[in-house]
Design a protein around this motif. Structure first.
Motif, PDB file in Angstrom:
ATOM      1  N   SER A 179      -5.865  -0.114   1.690  1.00 50.79           N
ATOM      2  CA  SER A 179      -5.449  -1.242   2.327  1.00 50.79           C
ATOM      3  C   SER A 179      -4.090  -1.907   2.024  1.00 50.79           C
ATOM      4  O   SER A 179      -3.758  -1.719   0.893  1.00 50.79           O
ATOM      5  CB  SER A 179      -6.663  -2.180   2.582  1.00 50.79           C
ATOM      6  OG  SER A 179      -6.106  -3.352   2.867  1.00 50.79           O
ATOM      7  N   PRO A 180      -3.255  -2.369   2.826  1.00 51.92           N
ATOM      8  CA  PRO A 180      -2.095  -3.016   2.615  1.00 51.92           C
ATOM      9  C   PRO A 180      -2.193  -4.061   1.555  1.00 51.92           C
ATOM     10  O   PRO A 180      -1.301  -4.655   0.914  1.00 51.92           O
ATOM     11  CB  PRO A 180      -1.239  -3.280   3.727  1.00 51.92           C
ATOM     12  CG  PRO A 180      -1.893  -2.348   4.838  1.00 51.92           C
ATOM     13  CD  PRO A 180      -3.541  -2.156   4.347  1.00 51.92           C
ATOM     14  N   ASP A 181      -3.511  -4.896   1.535  1.00 53.71           N
ATOM     15  CA  ASP A 181      -3.774  -6.058   0.779  1.00 53.71           C
ATOM     16  C   ASP A 181      -4.021  -5.563  -0.516  1.00 53.71           C
ATOM     17  O   ASP A 181      -4.616  -6.517  -1.270  1.00 53.71           O
ATOM     18  CB  ASP A 181      -4.748  -6.908   1.504  1.00 53.71           C
ATOM     19  CG  ASP A 181      -6.000  -6.208   1.610  1.00 53.71           C
ATOM     20  OD1 ASP A 181      -6.130  -5.206   1.052  1.00 53.71           O
ATOM     21  OD2 ASP A 181      -6.926  -6.756   1.977  1.00 53.71           O
ATOM     22  N   GLY A 182      -3.953  -4.240  -1.155  1.00 52.74           N
ATOM     23  CA  GLY A 182      -4.237  -3.919  -2.259  1.00 52.74           C
ATOM     24  C   GLY A 182      -5.780  -3.700  -2.718  1.00 52.74           C
ATOM     25  O   GLY A 182      -6.182  -3.355  -3.710  1.00 52.74           O
ATOM     26  N   ARG A 183      -6.412  -3.449  -1.722  1.00 53.87           N
ATOM     27  CA  ARG A 183      -7.977  -3.222  -1.755  1.00 53.87           C
ATOM     28  C   ARG A 183      -8.023  -1.334  -1.597  1.00 53.87           C
ATOM     29  O   ARG A 183      -7.209  -1.243  -0.635  1.00 53.87           O
ATOM     30  CB  ARG A 183      -8.779  -4.025  -0.973  1.00 53.87           C
ATOM     31  CG  ARG A 183      -8.982  -5.264  -1.620  1.00 53.87           C
ATOM     32  CD  ARG A 183     -10.135  -6.155  -0.714  1.00 53.87           C
ATOM     33  NE  ARG A 183      -9.287  -6.315   0.469  1.00 53.87           N
ATOM     34  CZ  ARG A 183     -10.149  -6.233   1.957  1.00 53.87           C
ATOM     35  NH1 ARG A 183     -11.291  -5.702   1.643  1.00 53.87           N
ATOM     36  NH2 ARG A 183      -9.221  -6.289   2.864  1.00 53.87           N
ATOM     37  N   LEU A 184      -8.992  -1.078  -2.376  1.00 56.23           N
ATOM     38  CA  LEU A 184      -9.439   0.351  -1.725  1.00 56.23           C
ATOM     39  C   LEU A 184     -10.763   0.453  -1.926  1.00 56.23           C
ATOM     40  O   LEU A 184     -11.398  -0.277  -2.500  1.00 56.23           O
ATOM     41  CB  LEU A 184      -8.486   1.391  -2.747  1.00 56.23           C
ATOM     42  CG  LEU A 184      -8.769   1.471  -4.292  1.00 56.23           C
ATOM     43  CD1 LEU A 184     -10.141   2.224  -4.619  1.00 56.23           C
ATOM     44  CD2 LEU A 184      -7.527   2.259  -5.074  1.00 56.23           C
TER      45      LEU A 184
END
Ligand SMILES: Cc1cc2nc3c(=O)[nH]c(=O)nc-3n(C[C@H](O)[C@H](O)[C@H](O)COP(=O)(O)OP(=O)(O)OC[C@H]3O[C@@H](n4cnc5c(N)ncnc54)[C@H](O)[C@@H]3O)c2cc1C
Length: 355
Positions: A179-184
């Protein structure tokens, strides 16, 4: 910064190494084992790529030639300079003068290389170096140098440098989405958060984006390349034109045997990555066209295949393909493409984008 690198091929490992050396806290996620996919199925060449000169990719060739020399200096026990013979026949698609220009350009782009410059050879000199080559309409040729490596072992050496620099390498851990917010999210469903995520999943980088609902800016054309390893020793490394085709193929010394490759077969991403009977025939036929001592399927001791991710713009897929490209989505940076030889140059560019 806490950085996740997805993909334990040579591009992921080199990026992890570079970032850890500059103080980042790096974790590599590899769904299988490191250095088991494309990066261990290459032609084992550290090279500028002579054929890229034909498409005018001079900057790429220059960068790759510098990287070739850097690998040779960095890991002398897992690499070596390799003299390569390019025989020219009356039937060759590329005339002698064109190849002479190409060789000069290659030498020029290599700059102050430690490797010898290319040389033009007479017909007799070619025959002396490669006595089993057919000589019917042989005109002469060229001899130039590139590097050869043990791709898998060299990549495992990079993995070891990563560990020593503090990188945590998680094998058999697949990433399901990013995800672009740094979550995977791992394939097991476990969520994790990072300051930056690097999607360096090689031929699977585009799929990871689409699986995550992110529009890829580039398309990866998946093209399989296969190699044969045959039992007989190789008298000299050769670069040859596939008969009746402009494609080139290599005949290379490899651990006391001969490595022949490669092919170009478009395939779906999820199709098996293995050398087909047609590719075997194609490579045997190409080899036998030039050699007075023919080989057959009985001489093959091993075959292997990898898939090349060829990068195209998603907006205009007909545009010239590129060696590698980046896509930024917030805290997520994706890498499309990238050669083995240029993996550390790519890592340096990634580092500059993050710091
Ligand atoms: C036939 C052939 C010959 C070649 N010869 C040469 C050569 O002689 N010299 C040269 O410089 N280059 C060569 N290349 C190009 C070079 O091999 C590749 O460009 C390079 O190895 C790509 O490395 P990579 O790390 O990007 O990809 P890969 O090595 O494919 O690594 C990607 C990794 O990501 C992992 N992965 C994928 N999805 C996920 C996920 N969701 N979660 C976790 N892990 C995931 C995969 O398991 C894989 O290990 C050749 C390529 C081919 C196909």
């Amino acid at each position: 910064m806490r950085i996740a690198v997805i993909g334990g091929g040579i591009n992921g490992l080199c990026s992890a190494w570079r970032l850890a050396k500059s103080g980042d806290d790096v974790t590599v996620f590899e769904r299988a084992r490191v250095m088991e996919a494309t990066s261990a199925a290459s032609s084992k060449m550290l090279h500028g790529g002579l054929r890229y000169l034909e498409t005018g990719q001079f900057l790429l060739v220059r960068e790759a030639l510098r990287e070739r020399d850097a690998w040779l200096a960095r890991a002398p026990r897992l690499t070596r300079p390799l003299p390569i013979l390019l025989p020219v026949y009356r039937s060759s698609r590329r005339p002698m003068w064109m190849l002479a220009v190409g060789m000069k350009l290659y030498d020029l782009l290599a700059g102050k290389s430690r490797l010898p410059k290319s040389e033009a050879l007479t017909r007799e000199q070619v025959v002396t170096l490669a006595p089993t080559l057919k000589t019917d309409d042989l005109l002469g040729g060229f001899r130039y140098h590139d590097g050869q490596m043990d791709d898998r072992r060299l990549g495992l050496w990079v993995a070891e440098q990563c560990r020593q620099a503090g990188v945590v390498i998680k094998e058999r851990v697949a990433v399901g989405s990013v995800s672009p917010d740094g979550r995977l999210t791992l394939a097991t469903g476990e969520p994790l958060a990072f300051d930056q995520i690097l999607n360096i999943a090689g031929p699977w980088a585009e799929k990871l984006l689409t699986d995550s609902g992110i529009e890829p800016r580039y398309r990866l054309d998946v093209v399989r390349g296969s190699h044969l390893v045959v039992a007989c020793p190789c008298e000299h490394a050769l670069l040859l034109e596939v008969p009746g085709d402009k494609r080139i193929f290599f005949v290379l010394p490899w651990k006391g045997r001969t490595l022949i490759g490669t092919t170009e077969v478009r395939q779906p991403l999820d199709a098996p990555i293995a050398c087909s009977d047609e590719e075997t025939d194609y490579l045997l036929k190409a080899y036998n066209h030039f050699h007075s001592r023919p080989i057959s399927a009985a001489d093959i001791v091993e075959t292997f295949a990898g898939i090349r991710p060829l990068v195209k713009s998603a907006g205009d897929p007909t545009r010239a393909r590129r060696d590698y490209a980046f896509q930024r989505n917030g805290k997520l940076l994706s890498v499309f493409g990238g050669k083995w030889t240029t993996s550390l140059a790519l890592a340096d560019k990634l580092k500059r984008r993050l710091h």
